[in-house]
Design a protein around this motif. Structure first.
Motif, short mmCIF file in Angstrom:
data_model
loop_
_atom_site.label_atom_id
_atom_site.label_comp_id
_atom_site.label_asym_id
_atom_site.label_seq_id
_atom_site.Cartn_x
_atom_site.Cartn_y
_atom_site.Cartn_z
N HIS A 10 91.86 45.86 1.70
CA HIS A 10 91.90 45.48 3.13
C HIS A 10 93.30 45.53 3.72
O HIS A 10 93.48 45.38 4.93
N ILE A 64 78.01 38.12 10.30
CA ILE A 64 79.29 37.42 10.06
C ILE A 64 79.07 35.90 10.12
O ILE A 64 78.46 35.39 11.05
N SER A 68 83.51 31.24 8.49
CA SER A 68 84.34 31.83 7.44
C SER A 68 85.77 32.02 7.93
O SER A 68 86.04 32.08 9.13
N LYS A 69 86.69 32.13 6.97
CA LYS A 69 88.13 32.16 7.26
C LYS A 69 88.51 33.33 8.18
O LYS A 69 89.35 33.18 9.06
N HIS A 70 87.91 34.48 7.97
CA HIS A 70 88.32 35.67 8.72
C HIS A 70 87.31 36.06 9.83
O HIS A 70 87.31 37.21 10.26
N ALA A 71 86.50 35.10 10.26
CA ALA A 71 85.46 35.41 11.25
C ALA A 71 86.03 36.01 12.53
O ALA A 71 85.53 37.01 13.04
N HIS A 73 88.80 37.64 13.06
CA HIS A 73 89.29 39.01 12.80
C HIS A 73 88.13 39.98 12.71
O HIS A 73 88.15 41.08 13.28
N ARG A 74 87.08 39.59 11.98
CA ARG A 74 85.93 40.48 11.78
C ARG A 74 85.17 40.73 13.08
O ARG A 74 84.77 41.87 13.37
N HIS A 157 83.31 44.48 8.27
CA HIS A 157 82.52 43.99 7.14
C HIS A 157 83.32 43.04 6.25
O HIS A 157 82.79 42.50 5.29
N GLY A 158 84.61 42.88 6.53
CA GLY A 158 85.42 41.95 5.76
C GLY A 158 86.28 42.64 4.72
O GLY A 158 86.38 43.86 4.67
N ASN A 159 86.89 41.81 3.86
CA ASN A 159 87.86 42.32 2.89
C ASN A 159 87.26 43.22 1.82
O ASN A 159 88.00 43.88 1.08
N SER A 160 85.94 43.25 1.73
CA SER A 160 85.30 44.13 0.75
C SER A 160 85.56 45.60 1.06
O SER A 160 85.51 46.45 0.18
#
Length: 210
Positions: A10, A64, A68-71, A73-74, A157-160
């Protein structure tokens, strides 16, 4: 731009740098306000006209977890991906486009700060028959536009850094899954086919095809 030395997938591409400060701030501030609502996803979806949403992005927004921590941003990445898809679909066949008028709030239905960035990234300028400044999308502009939509979609989709099925976004942009896969390979992604489903994942260390 990409970070060839990124340790985690990411960290390779930067969503904020792609969007530029003005476009990112415009979208992120809206998202931040929506996060205070009882149902952030629904509030975000209602903040943009239904006809302006791409089905593939709506699905991501609904998936999402707002807590969540990165909501934030996502959600921002998802909206930016959506605006790239709309820009591509609306302009890729136009022979010429006028310069964005920054005193207006939008350009072809896209927030002006975002549209100005997309014109800069995904079009080529020229003077028309009357000597007036115009813009159009060359073949390389179109490929770049599709790829940036895919990368923002992946970051949503996040850090994945994984897109489980390329077909929905390919259908929204009216391009083939194979084209999407080819472009993502050029960005260093690995494409996997299981039955009819093509998926994409970005791994580190970042390697590009020969």
């Amino acid at each position: 731009a990409y970070d060839i030395h990124a340790v985690k997938p990411h960290q390779v591409y930067n969503a904020k740098e792609i969007a530029g400060d003005m476009a990112w701030t415009r979208v992120y501030n809206k998202v931040h306000a929506c996060l205070h609502a009882d149902d952030p996803a629904s509030t975000i979806l209602e903040s943009i006209l239904e006809r302006d949403w791409s089905d593939s992005v709506v699905k991501v927004v609904k998936e999402i977890n707002p807590d969540s921590k990165h909501a934030g941003h996502r959600y921002t990445c998802a909206i930016l991906a959506n605006w790239i898809i709309k820009f591509y679909n609306g302009n890729q066949k136009r022979r010429q486009m006028p310069p964005p008028n920054e005193t207006k709030s939008s350009y072809f239905g896209i927030p002006i700060e975002v549209a100005c960035r997309w014109v800069k990234l995904f079009t080529t300028s020229f003077n028309d028959d009357r000597g007036k400044l115009s813009y159009a999308m060359s073949k390389s502009n179109k490929d770049k536009c599709i790829l940036h939509a895919l990368l923002q979609f992946m970051m949503a989709h996040g850090n994945s850094m994984k897109i489980g099925d390329l077909k929905p976004i390919a259908m929204d942009m009216k391009v083939t899954v194979a084209e999407c896969g080819q472009l993502l390979r050029l960005a260093g992604c690995t494409i996997t086919k299981k039955g009819p489903i093509y998926s994409a994942v970005l791994k580190t260390p970042l390697t590009f095809p020969p």
